[in-house]
Write a protein that holds these residues in place. Structure first.
Motif, PDB file in Angstrom:
ATOM      1  N   THR A 122       2.072   2.084  -3.469  1.00 40.21           N
ATOM      2  CA  THR A 122       0.951   2.535  -4.283  1.00 40.21           C
ATOM      3  C   THR A 122       0.592   3.969  -3.934  1.00 40.21           C
ATOM      4  O   THR A 122       0.356   4.808  -4.807  1.00 40.21           O
ATOM      5  CB  THR A 122      -0.264   1.618  -4.040  1.00 40.21           C
ATOM      6  N   LEU A 123       0.574   4.236  -2.633  1.00 38.50           N
ATOM      7  CA  LEU A 123       0.245   5.581  -2.174  1.00 38.50           C
ATOM      8  C   LEU A 123       1.281   6.586  -2.666  1.00 38.50           C
ATOM      9  O   LEU A 123       0.945   7.710  -3.059  1.00 38.50           O
ATOM     10  CB  LEU A 123       0.182   5.575  -0.640  1.00 38.50           C
ATOM     11  N   MET A 150       0.827  -1.215   0.000  1.00 40.69           N
ATOM     12  CA  MET A 150       0.000   0.000   0.000  1.00 40.69           C
ATOM     13  C   MET A 150       0.858   1.259   0.000  1.00 40.69           C
ATOM     14  O   MET A 150       0.537   2.225  -0.671  1.00 40.69           O
ATOM     15  CB  MET A 150      -0.889   0.015   1.248  1.00 40.69           C
ATOM     16  N   SER A 205      -1.509  -6.174   0.341  1.00 36.87           N
ATOM     17  CA  SER A 205      -0.871  -5.310   1.326  1.00 36.87           C
ATOM     18  C   SER A 205      -1.313  -5.612   2.748  1.00 36.87           C
ATOM     19  O   SER A 205      -2.498  -5.794   3.028  1.00 36.87           O
ATOM     20  CB  SER A 205      -1.208  -3.866   0.954  1.00 36.87           C
ATOM     21  N   ILE A 249      -3.985  -3.321   4.426  1.00 40.22           N
ATOM     22  CA  ILE A 249      -5.301  -3.513   3.829  1.00 40.22           C
ATOM     23  C   ILE A 249      -5.920  -4.820   4.325  1.00 40.22           C
ATOM     24  O   ILE A 249      -7.113  -4.881   4.654  1.00 40.22           O
ATOM     25  CB  ILE A 249      -5.188  -3.521   2.282  1.00 40.22           C
ATOM     26  N   LEU A 294      -7.564   6.106   0.644  1.00 39.94           N
ATOM     27  CA  LEU A 294      -7.245   4.877  -0.080  1.00 39.94           C
ATOM     28  C   LEU A 294      -7.768   3.663   0.691  1.00 39.94           C
ATOM     29  O   LEU A 294      -8.244   2.702   0.096  1.00 39.94           O
ATOM     30  CB  LEU A 294      -5.726   4.778  -0.284  1.00 39.94           C
ATOM     31  N   ARG A 295      -7.715   3.744   2.010  1.00 35.44           N
ATOM     32  CA  ARG A 295      -8.267   2.644   2.817  1.00 35.44           C
ATOM     33  C   ARG A 295      -9.772   2.532   2.617  1.00 35.44           C
ATOM     34  O   ARG A 295     -10.319   1.438   2.469  1.00 35.44           O
ATOM     35  CB  ARG A 295      -7.948   2.872   4.302  1.00 35.44           C
ATOM     36  N   LEU A 310      -3.268  -3.454  -3.861  1.00 33.43           N
ATOM     37  CA  LEU A 310      -3.801  -3.291  -2.508  1.00 33.43           C
ATOM     38  C   LEU A 310      -4.062  -4.631  -1.832  1.00 33.43           C
ATOM     39  O   LEU A 310      -3.819  -4.794  -0.639  1.00 33.43           O
ATOM     40  CB  LEU A 310      -5.092  -2.467  -2.556  1.00 33.43           C
ATOM     41  N   ALA A 357      -0.615  13.064  -8.150  1.00 35.51           N
ATOM     42  CA  ALA A 357      -1.711  13.940  -7.723  1.00 35.51           C
ATOM     43  C   ALA A 357      -1.289  15.398  -7.679  1.00 35.51           C
ATOM     44  O   ALA A 357      -1.604  16.126  -6.746  1.00 35.51           O
ATOM     45  CB  ALA A 357      -2.232  13.488  -6.363  1.00 35.51           C
ATOM     46  N   LEU A 386       0.493   7.355  -6.213  1.00 35.49           N
ATOM     47  CA  LEU A 386      -0.695   8.208  -6.333  1.00 35.49           C
ATOM     48  C   LEU A 386      -0.372   9.641  -5.929  1.00 35.49           C
ATOM     49  O   LEU A 386      -0.774  10.594  -6.598  1.00 35.49           O
ATOM     50  CB  LEU A 386      -1.828   7.653  -5.464  1.00 35.49           C
ATOM     51  N   LYS A 387       0.379   9.799  -4.848  1.00 39.54           N
ATOM     52  CA  LYS A 387       0.760  11.149  -4.419  1.00 39.54           C
ATOM     53  C   LYS A 387       1.614  11.824  -5.490  1.00 39.54           C
ATOM     54  O   LYS A 387       1.484  13.023  -5.748  1.00 39.54           O
ATOM     55  CB  LYS A 387       1.555  11.091  -3.107  1.00 39.54           C
ATOM     56  N   TRP A 409      -5.215   3.240 -17.508  1.00 41.45           N
ATOM     57  CA  TRP A 409      -6.285   4.047 -16.919  1.00 41.45           C
ATOM     58  C   TRP A 409      -6.112   5.516 -17.284  1.00 41.45           C
ATOM     59  O   TRP A 409      -7.068   6.197 -17.654  1.00 41.45           O
ATOM     60  CB  TRP A 409      -6.294   3.894 -15.388  1.00 41.45           C
ATOM     61  N   LEU A 412      -7.142  11.503  -8.737  1.00 37.61           N
ATOM     62  CA  LEU A 412      -5.829  11.150  -8.198  1.00 37.61           C
ATOM     63  C   LEU A 412      -5.606  11.794  -6.838  1.00 37.61           C
ATOM     64  O   LEU A 412      -5.125  11.153  -5.902  1.00 37.61           O
ATOM     65  CB  LEU A 412      -4.728  11.584  -9.174  1.00 37.61           C
ATOM     66  N   LYS A 413      -5.983  13.053  -6.703  1.00 35.34           N
ATOM     67  CA  LYS A 413      -5.841  13.722  -5.416  1.00 35.34           C
ATOM     68  C   LYS A 413      -6.704  13.038  -4.363  1.00 35.34           C
ATOM     69  O   LYS A 413      -6.307  12.888  -3.202  1.00 35.34           O
ATOM     70  CB  LYS A 413      -6.260  15.190  -5.532  1.00 35.34           C
ATOM     71  N   LEU A 425      -7.469   9.957  -4.167  1.00 30.77           N
ATOM     72  CA  LEU A 425      -6.900   8.668  -3.758  1.00 30.77           C
ATOM     73  C   LEU A 425      -5.511   8.805  -3.136  1.00 30.77           C
ATOM     74  O   LEU A 425      -4.985   7.852  -2.569  1.00 30.77           O
ATOM     75  CB  LEU A 425      -6.829   7.724  -4.966  1.00 30.77           C
ATOM     76  N   ALA A 426      -4.927   9.990  -3.216  1.00 32.67           N
ATOM     77  CA  ALA A 426      -3.558  10.182  -2.740  1.00 32.67           C
ATOM     78  C   ALA A 426      -3.521  10.516  -1.261  1.00 32.67           C
ATOM     79  O   ALA A 426      -2.797  11.421  -0.834  1.00 32.67           O
ATOM     80  CB  ALA A 426      -2.873  11.274  -3.564  1.00 32.67           C
ATOM     81  N   ASP A 427      -4.313   9.821  -0.494  1.00 30.37           N
ATOM     82  CA  ASP A 427      -4.310  10.003   0.964  1.00 30.37           C
ATOM     83  C   ASP A 427      -4.551   8.640   1.588  1.00 30.37           C
ATOM     84  O   ASP A 427      -5.439   7.898   1.138  1.00 30.37           O
ATOM     85  CB  ASP A 427      -5.425  10.976   1.362  1.00 30.37           C
ATOM     86  N   GLY A 428      -3.782   8.319   2.599  1.00 29.27           N
ATOM     87  CA  GLY A 428      -3.855   7.000   3.189  1.00 29.27           C
ATOM     88  C   GLY A 428      -5.251   6.605   3.637  1.00 29.27           C
ATOM     89  O   GLY A 428      -5.734   5.522   3.307  1.00 29.27           O
TER      90      GLY A 428
END
Lengths: 139, 139
Positions: A4-5, A1, B92, B95, B17-18, B89, A12, A8-9, A84, B8-9, B11-14
């Motif tokens: 992946t994060l 994770m 992980s 997750i 994303l969880r 994910l 972003a 994404l960051k 994507w 993207l923004k 999803l760019a946070d822990g």
DNA sequence: TTTCTAATTAGCCAAACGACTAATTATCTA
DNA sequence: TAGATAATTAGTCGTTTGGCTAATTAGAAA
């Protein structure tokens, strides 16, 4: 994770997404060319590129004084996310504009590009005073 | 590009994303259940969910006092990005831990869950003083 | 209608982020 | 070797983000 994060960051951010997206078209670009596209300082473009490399999205290659960047297509690389992203980016106006701007940038030699960037830096607010001969050179 | 960047923004946070990732498994979750998973305040979970909905990644449905969230699988929705995200994910550790924690959360009725959250809120630092009878209830 | 309650919004604060300039590093060339 | 130069790193500053509490809203139930 966490990896992946990190990816994404890295994506972003508008400027980094632009870098990523032009690299789908040009394959390999020099830091100074990307700097010219984004119209930011060298330090800023360097940091953005560093973030993309750290995230595993780009690879860099140093050749003499220049550093070149490409998409990192490795097994943990960008291949799948491109499926994507690409359809979403290709149709986008700002991305199309970037492609056209980069065509113009690529038509200039890196030497000329960097010289121009150096001159712009010397006195951003008062170009007409310190470098009068370059004043109207930008067609 | 703007819509893509928004996704993207989002999803760019822990924590977001969880949320996104547990919704690939549970299909529909109530705000209070997600709050319990993340262990944050109601206001915080609400804002995260709002960001995901605004980005077009989640849909919400209100039923009596509860609001339920699901992945937004529409044409501009999450289907394709899931192909990229899911394999990354699923394997992980954090997750996996979320999936297990959520199993335990889903075993409790929403009424009990929300009551417990209310009680925890009343005096977070001094539960043994104001609510002695609940002190050791959390198995 | 009044009270209770799940969720949201408003307002605040500390941490993270993105930009810049200045300093440093690595490399070429005179 | 000394000077020039592309890129990076260090340090600063204003903005954004993510968390909280308090206040508000929407819906149930007494």
């Amino acid at each position: 994770m966490e990896k992946t994060l990190l990816k994404l960051k890295a994506l972003a951010d508008g400027n980094r997404l632009r870098i990523f997206s032009v690299l789908t078209r040009y394959e390999e670009l020099c830091a100074c060319q990307i700097r010219e596209l984004l119209q930011v300082s060298g330090a800023t473009v360097s940091r953005h590129l560093g973030i993309l490399v750290t995230a595993g999205l780009l690879k860099s290659r140093k050749e003499s004084r220049w550093v070149y960047f490409t998409l990192d297509g490795g097994c943990d690389g960008v291949d799948n996310i491109l499926e994507w992203l690409l359809p979403r980016l290709q149709g986008s106006d700002p991305i199309q504009a970037d492609f056209e701007a980069l065509d113009r940038i690529m038509a200039v030699s890196k030497e000329d590009l960097c010289r121009q960037q150096r001159e712009e830096m010397c006195c951003p607010q008062q170009k007409e005073i310190c470098c009068p001969e370059q004043k109207n050179e930008q067609t």
